[in-house]
Design an enzyme around this catalytic site. Structure first.
Site, PDB file in Angstrom:
ATOM      1  N   ALA A 182     -45.184  26.954  56.754  1.00  0.00           N
ATOM      2  CA  ALA A 182     -44.582  25.876  57.560  1.00  0.00           C
ATOM      3  C   ALA A 182     -43.526  25.060  56.817  1.00  0.00           C
ATOM      4  O   ALA A 182     -43.017  24.080  57.368  1.00  0.00           O
ATOM      5  CB  ALA A 182     -45.638  24.939  58.158  1.00  0.00           C
ATOM      6  N   ALA A 183     -43.161  25.470  55.597  1.00  0.00           N
ATOM      7  CA  ALA A 183     -42.092  24.739  54.894  1.00  0.00           C
ATOM      8  C   ALA A 183     -40.772  24.891  55.658  1.00  0.00           C
ATOM      9  O   ALA A 183     -40.049  23.910  55.881  1.00  0.00           O
ATOM     10  CB  ALA A 183     -41.947  25.257  53.471  1.00  0.00           C
ATOM     11  N   GLY A 184     -40.480  26.120  56.071  1.00  0.00           N
ATOM     12  CA  GLY A 184     -39.252  26.353  56.841  1.00  0.00           C
ATOM     13  C   GLY A 184     -39.297  25.632  58.184  1.00  0.00           C
ATOM     14  O   GLY A 184     -38.283  25.117  58.659  1.00  0.00           O
ATOM     15  N   ASP A 185     -40.475  25.594  58.788  1.00  0.00           N
ATOM     16  CA  ASP A 185     -40.612  24.912  60.086  1.00  0.00           C
ATOM     17  C   ASP A 185     -40.385  23.408  59.932  1.00  0.00           C
ATOM     18  O   ASP A 185     -39.730  22.769  60.768  1.00  0.00           O
ATOM     19  CB  ASP A 185     -42.012  25.160  60.669  1.00  0.00           C
ATOM     20  CG  ASP A 185     -42.260  26.641  60.918  1.00  0.00           C
ATOM     21  OD1 ASP A 185     -41.288  27.367  61.202  1.00  0.00           O
ATOM     22  OD2 ASP A 185     -43.434  27.071  60.821  1.00  0.00           O
TER      23      ASP A 185
HETATM   24  O1  RIB Z   1     -44.069  29.523  59.928  1.00  0.00           O
HETATM   25  C1  RIB Z   1     -45.457  29.460  59.736  1.00  0.00           C
HETATM   26  C2  RIB Z   1     -46.176  29.916  60.979  1.00  0.00           C
HETATM   27  O2  RIB Z   1     -45.928  31.278  61.187  1.00  0.00           O
HETATM   28  C3  RIB Z   1     -47.673  29.792  60.907  1.00  0.00           C
HETATM   29  O3  RIB Z   1     -48.153  28.530  61.307  1.00  0.00           O
HETATM   30  C4  RIB Z   1     -48.169  30.930  61.765  1.00  0.00           C
HETATM   31  O4  RIB Z   1     -48.787  30.528  62.935  1.00  0.00           O
HETATM   32  C5  RIB Z   1     -46.945  31.794  62.026  1.00  0.00           C
HETATM   33  O5  RIB Z   1     -46.502  31.664  63.297  1.00  0.00           O
END
Ligand code: RIB
Length: 301
Positions: free
Chosen positions: A250-253
């Site tokens: 989730a760093a990129g998110d």
């Molecule tokens: O980018 C991380 C995400 O990728 C995770 O939370 C997982 O669910 C996948 O979708």
């Protein structure tokens, strides 16, 4: 909170994460460590990041009519997201199986379930939200025809369309014309441009190739090195914060959600990337996806 509307359309997963010393090779079984279950999915992570960091955010996804789906919607409401456009499917809610090793590297298998049941008709049903948004943030964990349709609709309505092309997959060339801000990592940029990307110089060349395909501006995320802004002029590099990473999930998110918030506040692209780097540096220091996404008060910028 400012009143520019950020709409995130994308996936919602329940993440099941196991820690392990080393990632298993094909055919290998390894004994791991702690198991955790938490909220994830690239779309949901980006929506939650944008909301926690001060955005005015609506999230549209499709979840199953099961306990995971009920819990996810409840959780998004508690986060303060506008959940009015969330859809339900007869398929089970999305699940991601994640391994994280001692070097903070991960590998992920997503069982898409209801995310894969998101249809072009669902985008049609979400039309009002798309026409009303100022920024539309998309990823590639949803069926590509829906990503294309949403990007086109938002572009034609004058919104800023942001695409984080993860996980990389084949895209119709048409979509690039609708993208104002493209946020790939180095591997994704190489996939979409067809060019090698190994450093800032090669990233800039590949970014220019994407601009020839119609993409507006690019921000190339380069992991622990930082991010490169390619906006048509000379590229600008923003270094990452030096931190001890325990889990990069989730760093990129977080980066994408944070970036949209800063853009919605009228910050320059350089200021927005600095804000996004600060946010993602916090995410990598904790285990889990949404569990590790920071709040605005945690960022000293
Ligand atoms: O980018 C991380 C995400 O990728 C995770 O939370 C997982 O669910 C996948 O979708």
């Amino acid at each position: 909170m400012n009143n520019k509307r950020i709409l995130v359309i994308g996936s919602s997963n329940t993440d099941m994460t196991a820690k392990t010393q080393e990632l298993p090779r094909p055919g290998e079984t390894v004994l791991g460590g702690v198991f955790t279950m938490g909220a994830g999915g690239k779309g949901a992570n980006q929506a939650v990041a944008a909301q926690r960091l001060g955005g005015n955010v609506q999230f549209i996804c499709k979840v199953g009519q099961d306990m995971f789906g009920d819990n996810a919607i409840e959780h998004y409401k508690k986060e303060g997201l506008d959940t009015s456009g969330i859809l339900r499917s007869l398929l089970p809610s999305g699940v991601a199986l994640i391994y994280v090793d001692s070097h903070a590297e991960n590998c992920i298998v997503v069982a898409s379930g209801a995310n894969g049941d998101f249809t072009e008709a669902d985008i049609e049903a979400s039309k009002q939200a798309i026409l009303n948004c100022d920024i539309l943030l998309l990823q590639l964990e949803s069926p590509i025809p829906t990503v294309l349709k949403a990007a086109k609709m938002a572009h034609e309505a004058g919104a800023t369309v942001v695409l984080n092309p993860a996980p990389a997959c084949a895209l119709p060339e048409e979509i690039f014309r609708y993208i104002d801000l493209f946020i790939p990592n180095e591997t994704e940029l190489s996939t979409f441009s067809g060019l090698p990307v190994t450093d800032k110089e090669t990233a800039e060349v590949a970014a220019k190739a994407m601009q020839q395909k119609g993409v507006g501006k690019l921000i190339v995320t380069m992991g622990s090195k930082g991010a490169l802004i390619c906006d048509g002029g000379p590229a600008t590099f923003v270094p990452a914060h030096e931190v001890k990473a325990v889990d990069t999930t989730a760093a990129g998110d977080t980066f994408c959600g944070a970036l949209c918030v800063a853009v919605s506040e009228g910050k320059s692209l350089k200021e927005a990337v600095e804000f996004a780097c600060a946010a993602s540096a916090l995410t990598v220091q904790k285990m889990g996806a949404q569990n590790s996404i920071p709040f605005r008060k945690d960022i000293n910028i």
